[in-house]
Scaffold this active site. Sequence first.
Site, PDB file in Angstrom:
ATOM      1  N   GLY A  65     -72.456 -14.704  41.467  1.00 11.65           N
ATOM      2  CA  GLY A  65     -73.128 -13.496  40.996  1.00 11.65           C
ATOM      3  C   GLY A  65     -74.593 -13.757  40.737  1.00 11.65           C
ATOM      4  N   GLU A  77     -73.112 -11.391  34.266  1.00 14.15           N
ATOM      5  CA  GLU A  77     -74.296 -10.768  34.877  1.00 14.15           C
ATOM      6  C   GLU A  77     -74.864  -9.668  33.973  1.00 14.15           C
ATOM      7  OE1 GLU A  77     -75.440 -12.472  37.186  1.00 14.15           O
ATOM      8  OE2 GLU A  77     -73.599 -13.560  37.585  1.00 14.15           O
TER       9      GLU A  77
HETATM   10 NI    NI Z   1     -76.111 -16.440  35.235  1.00 14.23          NI
END
Ligand code: NI
Length: 185
Positions: free
Chosen positions: A45, A141
């Site tokens: 991510g 995230e």
């Molecule tokens: Ni990170």
Amino acid sequence: MILPIYIYGQPVLRKVAEDVELNKEVLEPLIADMYATLEVSEGVGLAAPQIGKAIRVVVVDLSMLAEDLPEYKDFRHAYINGHIVEASEETETMSEGCLSLPGISEEVTRPKRVRIQYYDEQLQPRDEWVDGFLARVLQHEHDHLEGHVFTDRISPFRRSMIKSKLTAFLKGKARCHYKVKTVKS
Ligand code: NI
């Protein structure tokens, strides 16, 4: 285009990211660059603050996990203007790492399931409960979008154990195979 990844210590990683205008001409090339950057850095991510932009854009690529977790076969998604609006009380502890803190991995406890509202790559609004590894990645995230990194969530004892590594980042040292931007570069 492969972009350098901003390392711990860069002020952008501490900003609260803002929603973006839903403009396909701007977002499409940005998201393509983020996927390319994520691929070469071998991460799962990437949030826009990690490429120096304090905006709410995240890309996730779980396709490399498909051997063990077949539900993630070809799983590659972008999350635009994402906000986690609800979380389960049930938590789970898992080991995490971050492209902005290379060489560190620590156990982090987070809710097991979360509800996220966002726009997908076609700029369609979505409202979903997610669980499993995806819930973990999206929370990590989402933290980036709120100016947090995962080491903010570990115990003071564990933080003291990695203090020298964090200090090294602040001195501009980061050892990894991908292109980075430290406080000194
Ligand atoms: Ni990170």
